[in-house]
Design an enzyme around this catalytic site. Sequence first.
Site, PDB file in Angstrom:
ATOM      1  N   ARG A   1       0.894  -1.104   0.149  1.00  0.00           N
ATOM      2  CA  ARG A   1      -0.098   0.180  -0.123  1.00  0.00           C
ATOM      3  C   ARG A   1       0.906   1.166  -0.055  1.00  0.00           C
ATOM      4  O   ARG A   1       2.060   1.393   0.443  1.00  0.00           O
ATOM      5  CB  ARG A   1      -0.836  -0.146   1.215  1.00  0.00           C
ATOM      6  CG  ARG A   1      -1.978   1.222   1.249  1.00  0.00           C
ATOM      7  CD  ARG A   1      -2.687   1.195   2.634  1.00  0.00           C
ATOM      8  NE  ARG A   1      -3.536   2.444   2.747  1.00  0.00           N
ATOM      9  CZ  ARG A   1      -3.930   2.721   3.688  1.00  0.00           C
ATOM     10  NH1 ARG A   1      -3.548   2.686   4.997  1.00  0.00           N
ATOM     11  NH2 ARG A   1      -4.517   3.839   3.566  1.00  0.00           N
ATOM     12  N   HIS A   2       0.257   2.488  -0.625  1.00  0.00           N
ATOM     13  CA  HIS A   2       1.094   3.665  -0.880  1.00  0.00           C
ATOM     14  C   HIS A   2       1.444   3.990   0.841  1.00  0.00           C
ATOM     15  O   HIS A   2       0.702   3.496   1.811  1.00  0.00           O
ATOM     16  CB  HIS A   2       0.254   4.714  -1.226  1.00  0.00           C
ATOM     17  CG  HIS A   2      -0.887   4.721  -0.487  1.00  0.00           C
ATOM     18  ND1 HIS A   2      -1.259   5.511   0.695  1.00  0.00           N
ATOM     19  CD2 HIS A   2      -2.409   4.439  -1.115  1.00  0.00           C
ATOM     20  CE1 HIS A   2      -2.585   5.431   0.860  1.00  0.00           C
ATOM     21  NE2 HIS A   2      -3.219   4.839   0.010  1.00  0.00           N
ATOM     22  N   GLY A   3       2.324   5.073   0.836  1.00  0.00           N
ATOM     23  CA  GLY A   3       2.759   5.565   2.380  1.00  0.00           C
ATOM     24  C   GLY A   3       1.494   6.612   2.869  1.00  0.00           C
ATOM     25  O   GLY A   3       0.704   6.637   2.248  1.00  0.00           O
TER      26      GLY A   3
END
Length: 459
Positions: free
Chosen positions: A80-82
Amino acid sequence: MTFFWKFTVIHVLIIPCCVVNYVIPEDNFDIPSIAKYFNTKGRYEEVNPHLIKDIFAVNRSILQPPSAQCQPFHLTAIIRHGTRYPTSKNAKEMQQLYNMVMSSASGKESWLREIKSQWRMWYTEDMDGRLVQKGVEDHKHLAIRLSKLFPSLISEEKLRGGFIKFITSSKHRCVNSTLSFKAGLTELWAITDQDFHHAINDSVMRFFDHCTRYVQEVDNNSSALSEINTFRQGPEMRRVTEKIADRLGVQYSLITQDMADAAFYLCAYEFAIKAVNSPWCQLFDEEDAKVIEYASDLREYWKRGYGYDINSKSSCILFHDVFNRLNKAASENKSGQQLTEAVTVQVGHADTLLPLLTLLGFFKDNVSLNSSNYATQTQRSFRTSHMLPYAANLLLVLYDCGAGELRLQALLNEKPVTFPGLSDQQASMPRYEDVKENYRELLQGCDFETECQLFKSPA
Ligand SMILES: *[C@@H]1O[C@H](CO)[C@@H](O)[C@H](O)[C@H]1NC(C)=O
Ligand SMILES: *[C@@H]1O[C@H](CO)[C@@H](O)[C@H](O)[C@H]1NC(C)=O
Ligand SMILES: *[C@@H]1O[C@H](CO)[C@@H](O)[C@H](O)[C@H]1NC(C)=O
Ligand SMILES: *[C@@H]1O[C@H](CO)[C@@H](O)[C@H](O)[C@H]1NC(C)=O
Ligand SMILES: *[C@@H]1O[C@H](CO)[C@@H](O)[C@H](O)[C@H]1NC(C)=O
Ligand SMILES: *[C@@H]1O[C@H](CO)[C@@H](O)[C@H](O)[C@H]1NC(C)=O
Ligand SMILES: *[C@@H]1O[C@H](CO)[C@@H](O)[C@H](O)[C@H]1NC(C)=O
Ligand SMILES: *[C@@H]1O[C@H](CO)[C@@H](O)[C@H](O)[C@H]1NC(C)=O
């Protein structure tokens, strides 16, 4: 109930190219007592608390292969993106809450005075869910840890040789996370003479937008979320909003469910983005946080999880993409060919990971989550706070254990997880053949086009 972790960390990591100072600026850096209930707005460090002291800490002995002969030869990572800014909708709700507090709150507590006199509303709608600096670091640090966990796979030689492939969702926060992951590696090895390509692929990383049946029956269907709406109007949530009103000193009618959410988000974002324990956190005790956590888990359950079969089936395209790649790597290794992909890094969303985890059968409770069983579901395994913080990751690692025996290990957020249905003694690293047998029906079916067409003909 509140606990404080007070320390100053000045961490100096010496790596070939440079010196990175990782400094937490506050002398009294404290963690809100409700930080472990932030659902998909939680820090990655909350699910791996040892990283608070040392963000580069890796413990290779957690991998525990069944024999010393077992060597990893392929890794697929779905990440997942940060950490990100609020979406436009969240920012708008936060602004409304702030305006209401400024005009109506009459409480006398010091934290409320702090909100009214010192705190500034700095969230704006144009932030639009973009990656923040902490999110850049989430991915850089993860890349470095994974290179320490799997040094034979995530290596300078493999990167330079083009054996590490990157695929991302087109959303800016995902593309920027992918760039950050790559930067973590190129900075680690001081690579300045080469660029590394990434492919944007929304049909695989944002499958939920392309599954017509999912969009019509669930995503764009308010009656599909009736359990959530019922819970939000029920006694547990009403109690939470009344307690918020009492703490602020305003009439009960002034606090809507959306405002309760917005206050919770404010605490969560201030902590995730700026690492501060904001005065907004004082609007909740742990009991309140658990109720809001449940409301959010209910939403994820019905919208992306076990609530409807199509939720997980919408990820069939990603499921096959992953297994095709594992199969290819397995057969290349078996036939003695050079592997085309040692590592594949795929960056997407919580909405990408949750349907896939659900399809694979992870975190399935005996009883479904609904509007009337909050009290009996306190021990549920379906907990997005644990599963899906920022930079959440599912790692699938193929091992060669000699004599043609291949094994597959799954790790979620860098911790081994056992495949549901494969609970024998070697479950944390089952034979790849057994994993494929476990998912035989899905491997033979789970056709995206068929599942996602609107009028599915009876099988
Ligand atoms: C590393 O993991 C192993 C196995 O889980 C555990 O026994 C050991 O204490 C851990 N070491 C550290 C330094 O955390
Ligand atoms: C993310 O990428 C955009 C361009 O795609 C850039 O303008 C922005 O500054 C980047 N943000 C971060 C935090 O790197
Ligand atoms: C995305 O990935 C799928 C599955 O691997 C592939 O069939 C498709 O061609 C890719 N699309 C793009 C635009 O690269
Ligand atoms: C919306 O969801 C409800 C509840 O699951 C379902 O009965 C209904 O058929 C759905 N509507 C559409 C248009 O799919
Ligand atoms: C969502 O449903 C509404 C009607 O309920 C319809 O007008 C709209 O076009 C739908 N949007 C999508 C993306 O399907
Ligand atoms: C298969 O993987 C094992 C373990 O990493 C490795 O020793 C072997 O050389 C690999 N075979 C090929 C053809 O890459
Ligand atoms: C769930 O149900 C199964 C079968 O009825 C049972 O064996 C298991 O113990 C149950 N698990 C929990 C956590 O209640
Ligand atoms: C919620 O689940 C419980 C346990 O399965 C069940 O007894 C109850 O009837 C359900 N409530 C609703 C509103 O569906």
